[in-house]
Design a protein around this motif. Structure first.
Motif, PDB file in Angstrom:
ATOM      1  N   GLY A 146      29.187  50.441  69.106  1.00  0.00           N
ATOM      2  CA  GLY A 146      28.796  51.156  70.179  1.00  0.00           C
ATOM      3  C   GLY A 146      28.473  50.340  71.292  1.00  0.00           C
ATOM      4  O   GLY A 146      28.532  48.849  71.264  1.00  0.00           O
ATOM      5  N   PHE A 184      30.884  56.485  61.635  1.00  0.00           N
ATOM      6  CA  PHE A 184      30.424  56.132  63.100  1.00  0.00           C
ATOM      7  C   PHE A 184      31.529  56.295  64.008  1.00  0.00           C
ATOM      8  O   PHE A 184      31.585  56.335  64.997  1.00  0.00           O
ATOM      9  CB  PHE A 184      29.800  54.820  62.707  1.00  0.00           C
ATOM     10  CG  PHE A 184      28.916  54.509  64.375  1.00  0.00           C
ATOM     11  CD1 PHE A 184      27.555  54.651  64.275  1.00  0.00           C
ATOM     12  CD2 PHE A 184      29.443  53.921  65.557  1.00  0.00           C
ATOM     13  CE1 PHE A 184      26.838  54.190  65.554  1.00  0.00           C
ATOM     14  CE2 PHE A 184      28.908  53.710  66.715  1.00  0.00           C
ATOM     15  CZ  PHE A 184      27.785  53.922  66.420  1.00  0.00           C
ATOM     16  N   THR A 234      24.502  44.490  65.454  1.00  0.00           N
ATOM     17  CA  THR A 234      25.145  45.040  64.200  1.00  0.00           C
ATOM     18  C   THR A 234      26.398  44.416  63.849  1.00  0.00           C
ATOM     19  O   THR A 234      26.671  44.090  62.632  1.00  0.00           O
ATOM     20  CB  THR A 234      25.267  46.513  64.337  1.00  0.00           C
ATOM     21  OG1 THR A 234      23.606  47.025  64.296  1.00  0.00           O
ATOM     22  CG2 THR A 234      25.926  47.144  63.231  1.00  0.00           C
ATOM     23  N   PRO A 271      29.041  55.128  56.223  1.00  0.00           N
ATOM     24  CA  PRO A 271      28.374  55.458  57.531  1.00  0.00           C
ATOM     25  C   PRO A 271      28.758  54.703  58.650  1.00  0.00           C
ATOM     26  O   PRO A 271      29.059  55.018  59.595  1.00  0.00           O
ATOM     27  CB  PRO A 271      27.012  55.604  57.073  1.00  0.00           C
ATOM     28  CG  PRO A 271      26.775  55.902  55.655  1.00  0.00           C
ATOM     29  CD  PRO A 271      27.809  54.939  55.020  1.00  0.00           C
ATOM     30  N   GLY A 272      28.406  53.496  58.336  1.00  0.00           N
ATOM     31  CA  GLY A 272      28.677  52.625  59.549  1.00  0.00           C
ATOM     32  C   GLY A 272      28.864  50.783  59.240  1.00  0.00           C
ATOM     33  O   GLY A 272      29.284  50.673  57.911  1.00  0.00           O
ATOM     34  N   PHE A 273      29.164  50.206  60.218  1.00  0.00           N
ATOM     35  CA  PHE A 273      29.745  49.009  60.038  1.00  0.00           C
ATOM     36  C   PHE A 273      29.142  48.092  59.288  1.00  0.00           C
ATOM     37  O   PHE A 273      29.532  47.078  58.355  1.00  0.00           O
ATOM     38  CB  PHE A 273      29.784  48.154  61.461  1.00  0.00           C
ATOM     39  CG  PHE A 273      30.898  47.094  61.190  1.00  0.00           C
ATOM     40  CD1 PHE A 273      32.312  47.241  61.419  1.00  0.00           C
ATOM     41  CD2 PHE A 273      30.548  45.756  61.341  1.00  0.00           C
ATOM     42  CE1 PHE A 273      32.995  46.394  61.269  1.00  0.00           C
ATOM     43  CE2 PHE A 273      31.283  44.786  61.407  1.00  0.00           C
ATOM     44  CZ  PHE A 273      32.600  45.051  61.381  1.00  0.00           C
ATOM     45  N   LYS A 274      27.574  48.132  59.141  1.00  0.00           N
ATOM     46  CA  LYS A 274      26.850  47.320  58.466  1.00  0.00           C
ATOM     47  C   LYS A 274      27.060  47.636  56.681  1.00  0.00           C
ATOM     48  O   LYS A 274      26.827  46.849  55.901  1.00  0.00           O
ATOM     49  CB  LYS A 274      25.363  47.463  58.428  1.00  0.00           C
ATOM     50  CG  LYS A 274      25.057  46.626  59.622  1.00  0.00           C
ATOM     51  CD  LYS A 274      23.381  46.450  59.766  1.00  0.00           C
ATOM     52  CE  LYS A 274      22.573  47.549  60.496  1.00  0.00           C
ATOM     53  NZ  LYS A 274      21.331  47.557  60.745  1.00  0.00           N
ATOM     54  N   ASN A 275      27.597  48.697  56.436  1.00  0.00           N
ATOM     55  CA  ASN A 275      28.178  48.988  55.146  1.00  0.00           C
ATOM     56  C   ASN A 275      29.238  48.609  54.677  1.00  0.00           C
ATOM     57  O   ASN A 275      29.800  48.697  53.553  1.00  0.00           O
ATOM     58  CB  ASN A 275      27.775  50.321  54.836  1.00  0.00           C
ATOM     59  CG  ASN A 275      26.770  50.976  55.594  1.00  0.00           C
ATOM     60  OD1 ASN A 275      26.633  51.735  56.254  1.00  0.00           O
ATOM     61  ND2 ASN A 275      25.376  50.757  54.771  1.00  0.00           N
TER      62      ASN A 275
HETATM   63  C1  LIG Z   1      22.920  50.226  65.760  1.00  0.00           C
HETATM   64  C2  LIG Z   1      23.878  50.642  65.110  1.00  0.00           C
HETATM   65  N1  LIG Z   1      25.233  50.550  65.754  1.00  0.00           N
HETATM   66  C3  LIG Z   1      26.267  50.612  64.798  1.00  0.00           C
HETATM   67  C4  LIG Z   1      27.497  50.684  65.495  1.00  0.00           C
HETATM   68  O1  LIG Z   1      27.860  50.180  66.620  1.00  0.00           O
HETATM   69  N2  LIG Z   1      28.704  50.741  64.717  1.00  0.00           N
HETATM   70  C5  LIG Z   1      28.584  51.321  63.378  1.00  0.00           C
HETATM   71  O2  LIG Z   1      29.585  51.585  62.706  1.00  0.00           O
HETATM   72  N3  LIG Z   1      27.449  51.323  62.742  1.00  0.00           N
HETATM   73  C6  LIG Z   1      26.342  51.077  63.430  1.00  0.00           C
HETATM   74  N4  LIG Z   1      24.931  51.387  62.832  1.00  0.00           N
HETATM   75  C7  LIG Z   1      24.900  51.944  61.485  1.00  0.00           C
HETATM   76  C8  LIG Z   1      24.954  50.912  60.627  1.00  0.00           C
HETATM   77  O3  LIG Z   1      26.071  50.093  60.490  1.00  0.00           O
HETATM   78  C9  LIG Z   1      24.453  51.310  59.201  1.00  0.00           C
HETATM   79  O4  LIG Z   1      25.542  52.542  58.589  1.00  0.00           O
HETATM   80  C10 LIG Z   1      23.365  51.900  58.874  1.00  0.00           C
HETATM   81  O5  LIG Z   1      22.449  51.036  59.465  1.00  0.00           O
HETATM   82  C11 LIG Z   1      23.232  52.320  57.508  1.00  0.00           C
HETATM   83  O6  LIG Z   1      22.929  51.322  56.612  1.00  0.00           O
HETATM   84  C12 LIG Z   1      23.968  51.043  63.811  1.00  0.00           C
HETATM   85  C13 LIG Z   1      22.659  51.184  62.990  1.00  0.00           C
END
Ligand SMILES: Cc1nc2c(=O)[nH]c(=O)nc-2n(C[C@H](O)[C@H](O)[C@H](O)CO)c1C
Length: 153
Positions: free
Chosen positions: A67, A12, A75, A40-44
């Motif tokens: 973002g 991301f 998130t 992929p993203g922060f939640k992971n």
């Molecule tokens: C809304 C959102 N915003 C961010 C963000 O600002 N930064 C980031 O690294 N990832 C974001 N993600 C993606 C989630 O963290 C995660 O990768 C997905 O939901 C898949 O599990 C999502 C879904």
């Protein structure tokens, strides 16, 4: 003792922040061992940090990119809690090196913040693990922007 540092970053992100941090870690400790997981993203990131802790790293650096929308900020808040819980549960420091897209006016400034924050937190981590960060306590250090200095009265 050889220092092992875990690196977690995301696709991301719009800057490869880990690259600058790894360079800085190696400049400060040539024997450092790096273990890296990209998600992929922060939640992971809590999952990846836990994987690296289970592999035996001494500390983890998490390179987040958030973002500008409210959904992005939520998130961040939610996943940060996961990272904090991991630190407490596993007794390992996790340095959160996150850039928020609305911190800067343009991409150039965002890039400079990302690189500066990554390098400085890499140095912070090495000094902290060596027990040498205390001499900088209260000095108004900033990561991503110039230091603001201490208030002396
Ligand atoms: C809304 C959102 N915003 C961010 C963000 O600002 N930064 C980031 O690294 N990832 C974001 N993600 C993606 C989630 O963290 C995660 O990768 C997905 O939901 C898949 O599990 C999502 C879904």
């Amino acid at each position: 003792m050889t220092l092992r540092v875990g690196i977690v970053d995301t696709t991301f992100a719009r800057v490869d922040m880990a690259r600058y941090a790894i360079e800085e870690l190696r400049n400060n400790d040539p024997s450092v061992v790096i273990e890296r997981i990209t998600v992929p993203g922060f939640k992971n990131t809590p999952w990846a940090a836990k994987q690296l802790i289970n592999r035996g790293v001494d500390a983890v650096m998490v390179f987040g990119w958030i973002g500008p929308s409210l959904t992005d900020k939520i998130t961040y808040a939610v996943a940060s809690m996961g990272l904090i819980m991991l630190q407490i549960e596993y007794d390992k420091p996790i340095i959160d090196v996150t850039v928020h897209e609305d911190e800067a006016r343009d991409e150039r400034e965002l890039f400079d913040i990302a690189v500066d924050r990554s390098r400085k937190h890499a140095r912070n981590l090495i000094l902290m693990l060596r027990g040498e960060l205390t001499k900088w306590a209260g000095m108004g250090l900033r990561q991503g922007r110039p230091d603001v200095g201490p208030i002396i009265r």
